[in-house]
Enzyme design. Structure first.
Site, PDB file in Angstrom:
ATOM      1  N   GLU A   5       0.840  -1.212   0.000  1.00 31.98           N
ATOM      2  CA  GLU A   5       0.000   0.000   0.000  1.00 31.98           C
ATOM      3  C   GLU A   5       0.867   1.251   0.000  1.00 31.98           C
ATOM      4  O   GLU A   5       0.639   2.185  -0.771  1.00 31.98           O
ATOM      5  CB  GLU A   5      -0.929   0.020   1.227  1.00 31.98           C
ATOM      6  CG  GLU A   5      -1.723   1.319   1.320  1.00 31.98           C
ATOM      7  CD  GLU A   5      -2.513   1.457   2.627  1.00 31.98           C
ATOM      8  OE1 GLU A   5      -3.062   0.445   3.109  1.00 31.98           O
ATOM      9  OE2 GLU A   5      -2.569   2.569   3.173  1.00 31.98           O
ATOM     10  N   THR A  52      -3.462   3.096   5.759  1.00 30.80           N
ATOM     11  CA  THR A  52      -4.864   3.004   6.223  1.00 30.80           C
ATOM     12  C   THR A  52      -5.059   2.121   7.451  1.00 30.80           C
ATOM     13  O   THR A  52      -6.082   2.224   8.120  1.00 30.80           O
ATOM     14  CB  THR A  52      -5.762   2.427   5.096  1.00 30.80           C
ATOM     15  OG1 THR A  52      -5.209   1.186   4.668  1.00 30.80           O
ATOM     16  CG2 THR A  52      -5.854   3.385   3.927  1.00 30.80           C
TER      17      THR A  52
END
Lengths: 285, 285
Positions: A127, A163
């Site tokens: 990510e 996140t």
């Protein structure tokens, strides 16, 4: 022994969506789909998609051969890889979690507006590698404020979080930055599912006397749940499946809490609970 | 008794600049200057400017009569008052501290870009009233995160601090906001002089056994110095001039620390030190 599931646990919106996309992409015998990197960080679910839906998992785009469809993993890929993919003519199906697309867009927009980017996250996580690649200015990826201490910073920075990180640690990065630079643009990109799962594990671990966290060992959000749990309940264990359960962990325990990462399938969690019930019957009755 | 001055204390850049501006504005017998509100928060210095330089202090712009020059105080005035002043034809001399002009500009720019403004500060302080007036969107003025709890906030806020506040409390406001809204634009507008004076008082108060903080009782930065000092050294006293010193405070004390707010003139501080030496001679020798 009471066995209690956390109020919020397991599959999040982005993972459910990606699995549905992967299942729907299943073609005929001659027409295969492949994800670039693991679709989600759970090898049991990856195996299920391969066995039941013929979805292959490739390490990177160089491994693509005769697949008809390339599926972008929940964690996203780099901007460069996405552009290269599109030039190959293969059908590109984007299963990037929308909560990951957001920090990618922020990194691009803020760097174009002249901000250097600080990412609170793990530089080796796909990510983060994806989000970084969208910045047109220098990016500082750090896991703690200490790592920023030596960094040369400009007067304007934008800060985003992987996140799946813990909000408390993100806060220490932000308060460090606001003492060093004139303007800090803070984008709290920690996703709600992460926050809710963390809050629920906090509540459960503070009353249980043993905790089992189920999820992939390479899953960032699962690791955070384990760390929060361990901090509140010293007998906390991180397992990928019921086979790793050790009956000695539950001797004389009264209250076993269970939680699971955002990429842990419900069937894996149910198998763990069944095994916990078996252990309880044998050892605690 | 050892008497020790803090490493940083007293007059800051903005106050020195404003006093020089006020002194230079002194006209002939028929030509007077007036400041709108107290130029700085120190009545002794205000008296000196009146006696030696014929600089009057008015409560507000309605009190202006036949003055030739209006001096804007270090804390600034509201945008509306400044515009009204300019229409009167009087010569306007701006002694607003440049570190106060900055948050005024930020409030104006950010609100024009669609951000609601959060100010960490005292709504009754003239600096804050001035900064607020530059915003074209709703402004939330708070002294603690608790005061924000009930506030309805949009998705984008810009947050600034009164220049003379404590950074630690500003941090708690920021970390509260980043949990509630998607984007927080943090402008650390606490001025360096404030930070340096605070750091120096922290160092001194942690080793002294009695502390004297000299400054106006209506001075925000002086109050912060006193609170920091009191927290580290319980025998801390806030005085405006040497007349308020009470010899009993220093009985059996070995180490007296002295600091002063950014609006406290050096001559006031020197009078305090002289008096402390007298007290020490009489009571501790």
């Amino acid at each position: 022994m009471k066995i209690e599931l956390a109020k919020n646990y397991g599959f999040c919106f982005g993972v459910k969506r990606a699995i549905k996309i992967a299942e729907n992409s299943a073609g005929s015998k001659d027409s295969t789909s492949a994800t670039i990197g693991e679709l989600i960080h759970n090898s049991l679910e990856i195996d299920r998609l391969k066995d039941n839906f013929r979805v292959k998992t490739l390490k990177n785009i160089n491994e693509l051969t005769d697949e008809k469809r390339a599926i972008i993993r929940t964690h996203g890929i780099t901007k460069g890889d996405l552009e290269r993919l599109k030039t190959t003519g293969i059908e590109v199906i984007d299963a990037t979690c929308p909560f990951v697309t957001k920090p990618q867009n922020i990194a691009e927009k803020m760097s174009n507006e002249g901000y250097e980017i600080v990412i609170f996250g793990d530089i080796n996580h796909p990510e983060v590698r994806g989000v970084m690649s969208y910045s047109t200015k220098p990016v500082h990826v750090v896991l703690s404020q200490e790592e920023l201490a030596g960094a040369k910073l400009p007067q304007k920075v934008a800060v985003i979080s992987q996140t799946t990180k813990k909000i408390e640690e993100f806060m220490t990065i932000v308060t460090h930055l606001m003492q060093r630079v004139k303007e800090v643009r803070v984008f709290n990109t920690i996703c709600n599912a992460t926050l809710e799962n963390q809050e629920a594990v906090r509540e459960l671990a503070s009353k249980a006397d043993v905790m089992v966290i189920v999820g992939g060992k390479n899953s960032s959000n699962t690791k955070q749940l384990y760390l929060i749990s361990k901090n509140l309940c010293k007998d906390s264990y991180l397992i990928e499946s019921q086979e790793e359960l050790n009956s000695s962990w539950f001797k004389n325990k009264k209250h076993c809490g269970v939680s699971a990462g955002a990429s842990t399938p419900e069937w894996v969690i149910q198998n763990v609970i069944k095994e916990l019930e078996n252990i309880d019957k044998i050892y605690n009755s």
